[in-house]
Motif scaffolding. Structure first.
Motif, short mmCIF file in Angstrom:
data_model
loop_
_atom_site.label_atom_id
_atom_site.label_comp_id
_atom_site.label_asym_id
_atom_site.label_seq_id
_atom_site.Cartn_x
_atom_site.Cartn_y
_atom_site.Cartn_z
N LEU A 52 0.61 3.98 -1.86
CA LEU A 52 -0.14 5.23 -1.92
C LEU A 52 -0.63 5.64 -0.53
O LEU A 52 -0.45 6.79 -0.11
N ARG A 82 0.57 8.99 1.57
CA ARG A 82 -0.43 9.97 2.01
C ARG A 82 -0.39 10.14 3.53
O ARG A 82 -0.51 11.27 4.04
N ASP A 112 -0.47 2.16 -7.60
CA ASP A 112 -1.53 2.92 -6.94
C ASP A 112 -1.18 4.40 -6.88
O ASP A 112 -2.04 5.27 -7.03
N ILE A 113 0.09 4.73 -6.70
CA ILE A 113 0.52 6.13 -6.70
C ILE A 113 0.43 6.71 -8.11
O ILE A 113 -0.09 7.81 -8.32
N ARG A 131 0.84 -1.21 0.00
CA ARG A 131 0.00 0.00 0.00
C ARG A 131 0.88 1.26 0.00
O ARG A 131 0.85 2.05 0.95
N GLN A 184 -1.41 6.02 -10.52
CA GLN A 184 -2.77 6.17 -11.02
C GLN A 184 -3.65 7.04 -10.12
O GLN A 184 -4.83 7.25 -10.42
N ALA A 185 -3.08 7.59 -9.07
CA ALA A 185 -3.88 8.36 -8.09
C ALA A 185 -4.22 9.75 -8.63
O ALA A 185 -3.44 10.36 -9.38
N GLU A 186 -5.37 10.27 -8.21
CA GLU A 186 -5.77 11.62 -8.60
C GLU A 186 -4.80 12.67 -8.06
O GLU A 186 -4.59 13.71 -8.68
N ASP A 187 -4.23 12.41 -6.90
CA ASP A 187 -3.30 13.37 -6.29
C ASP A 187 -1.84 13.00 -6.56
O ASP A 187 -0.93 13.42 -5.84
N ARG A 188 -1.61 12.24 -7.61
CA ARG A 188 -0.26 11.82 -7.97
C ARG A 188 0.70 13.00 -8.08
O ARG A 188 1.79 12.98 -7.51
#
Length: 274
Positions: free
Chosen positions: A46, A50, A88-89, A44, A91-95
């Protein structure tokens, strides 16, 4: 204010959450220093990144080799390794926010009589010089042409420090020492092949912290990166990579009294190159 230094997370979010809960129970409001490799290899990345970012002023980090790998992959300079767990990072919106935050972090910093790095410090460097050299790299990572720097950063040469080094060769030695080094020859030439424990070191090499006349010998250096070394506690040395992602533990040390808080971890990666 009590400060805990915490070893390599490598995307092990559940263990980080449990560790922080235990610390909060013992020492409410404590501060934290993470000694690099926040992400990668664990399940995990991402959520881990965060959570560390969300700690705000309670936490400081130094960048590790896996964190730099994320930056290089994120800007298209490297293809992910088969064992990377960065999707996951990526593809993240807050990448972009997370990548921007990560590349503003140092490779080394000092606080009181503690010097924090991910991997090691070359014997020629004092604590003050180490921080100054880290800032040279930070200027590149935080600058307009940071991707160009990352594209030229990788490589094993030069393998030793000289005050005469300039340009990318100088920066590469700084990065390799602070984020990759484990062993050196007696004259400070770095080895990048061996990742074994301290009892299986090839002839002619020694741990960076045992080199003679090391100028940081009077400073408490806190580091991670060397999971086969495990927990190392000496009067002026704290090694904190206890192999969380390999089925070991996630470790925090109270820098004021040297007490430990540890969490057992499941094995997320099979034994191999670390």
């Amino acid at each position: 204010m009590t400060t805990y230094a915490i070893g390599d997370l490598q995307g092990c979010h559940d263990q980080l959450s449990l560790l922080l809960e235990r610390i909060e129970t013992r020492t409410p409001g404590a501060k934290f220093v993470f000694v690099g490799d926040i992400v990668n290899r664990g399940p995990r990345s991402l959520a881990t990144l965060r959570q560390v970012q969300a700690l705000g002023e309670r936490a400081r980090i130094v960048l590790g080799n896996h964190d730099l790998n994320l930056l290089a992959v994120a800007c298209g300079l490297r293809q992910p390794h088969a064992s990377d767990t960065l999707d996951d990072i990526l593809q993240a919106e807050d990448r972009d926010e997370l990548v921007g935050w990560l590349r503003r972090q140092p490779l080394a910093f000092a606080d009181g009589d503690h010097l924090f790095v991910h991997a090691g410090v070359l014997p020629q460097w004092s604590a003050a010089q180490t921080v100054a050299l880290s800032r040279e790299v930070e200027q590149e990572l935080q600058g307009t042409y940071w991707a160009d720097f990352l594209g030229a950063m990788y490589g094993n040469t030069p393998a030793a420090w000289s005050d005469d080094l300039r340009g990318i060769e100088r920066l590469r030695v700084i990065v390799n020492a602070l984020t990759r080094m484990r062993l050196c020859s007696s004259d400070g030439v770095m080895d990048f092949k061996t990742a074994e424990g301290i009892d299986r070191i090839p002839e002619g090499l020694m741990p960076w912290f045992e080199l003679p006349d090391r100028r940081t010998a009077d400073t408490t250096v806190v580091f991670g990166h060397w999971s086969t070394l495990g927990l190392l506690m000496r009067p002026r040395l704290v090694g904190l990579d206890t192999g969380c992602v390999w089925g070991g533990k996630l470790t925090a040390v109270n820098l004021q009294d040297r007490s430990l808080v540890q969490v057992d971890c499941p094995q997320h990666q099979k034994p191999g190159k670390r």
